[in-house]
Design a protein around this motif. Structure first.
Motif, PDB file in Angstrom:
ATOM      1  N   HIS A  55      43.995  51.379  41.468  1.00 17.32           N
ATOM      2  CA  HIS A  55      42.454  51.690  41.991  1.00 17.32           C
ATOM      3  C   HIS A  55      41.818  52.604  40.663  1.00 17.32           C
ATOM      4  O   HIS A  55      40.824  52.144  40.290  1.00 17.32           O
ATOM      5  N   TYR A  94      37.395  46.128  42.060  1.00 11.90           N
ATOM      6  CA  TYR A  94      37.601  46.353  43.471  1.00 11.90           C
ATOM      7  C   TYR A  94      36.378  46.715  44.068  1.00 11.90           C
ATOM      8  O   TYR A  94      35.639  47.780  43.752  1.00 11.90           O
ATOM      9  N   PRO A  96      35.044  48.212  47.473  1.00 12.10           N
ATOM     10  CA  PRO A  96      35.343  48.845  48.593  1.00 12.10           C
ATOM     11  C   PRO A  96      34.609  48.553  49.867  1.00 12.10           C
ATOM     12  O   PRO A  96      35.077  48.563  50.951  1.00 12.10           O
ATOM     13  N   LYS A  98      33.323  45.419  50.716  1.00  6.55           N
ATOM     14  CA  LYS A  98      33.954  44.337  50.936  1.00  6.55           C
ATOM     15  C   LYS A  98      35.401  44.380  51.177  1.00  6.55           C
ATOM     16  O   LYS A  98      36.076  43.293  51.567  1.00  6.55           O
ATOM     17  N   ASN A  99      36.160  45.199  50.690  1.00  2.97           N
ATOM     18  CA  ASN A  99      37.502  45.439  50.503  1.00  2.97           C
ATOM     19  C   ASN A  99      38.169  44.211  50.030  1.00  2.97           C
ATOM     20  O   ASN A  99      39.265  43.534  50.685  1.00  2.97           O
TER      21      ASN A  99
END
Length: 154
Positions: A55, A94, A96, A98-99
């Protein structure tokens, strides 16, 4: 080392570190399943996938290994003349909200492996799964500290 020794020396087998995966705590989940291929003798197609999430660097690496095995005694061994399939996917970014991974791009490559290298990766994948929690009735494993793992064990 002289020239003769260099030319006869076996190449160093690849490992997870060759794909930039040194910190094994970044494994988020893994999956594994087996298909039986019928023929004169039964062959099994084993498919293992491991997901590494970084991440901090906005990067996900997905390693996907497919090998063919046969039963020898009570264990399965790789078919010597089979061609392992190894796919490395790099997803950047990434989202977050929409994950999802891959909002910044996606790159995929096929890596040629020898049967010996495939066997080594297969063992590494098994070792990673051994330290994880299996999702109930499915083919997915999660790190024990993830919320999905605690839900699966319940």
């Amino acid at each position: 080392m002289n020239t003769a020794q260099i030319n006869t020396a076996a190449p160093t087998p690849r490992s997870l570190a060759d794909f930039g995966l040194v910190d094994l705590t970044k494994v988020s989940c893994a999956s594994f399943y087996i298909d039986a291929i019928t023929g004169p003798k039964i062959t099994f197609r084993e498919v293992g996938t491991v997901y590494f999430d970084d991440h901090e660097n906005q990067r996900r690496v997905v390693l996907h290994l497919t090998v063919e095995t046969k039963k020898r005694g009570n264990k399965k061994v790789l078919v010597p003349d089979s061609i392992p399939r190894f796919i490395v996917s790099n997803l950047s970014g990434y989202d977050p909200l929409k994950n999802i991974w891959g909002s910044g791009g996606h790159e995929e490559s096929n890596v040629e492996l020898t049967v010996e290298e495939a066997a080594a990766f297969r063992q590494q994948f098994e070792a990673l799964r051994a330290g994880m929690v299996k999702e109930k009735n499915l083919w997915t494993w999660y790190r024990s500290d993830l919320a999905l793992a605690s839900q699966s064990a319940a």
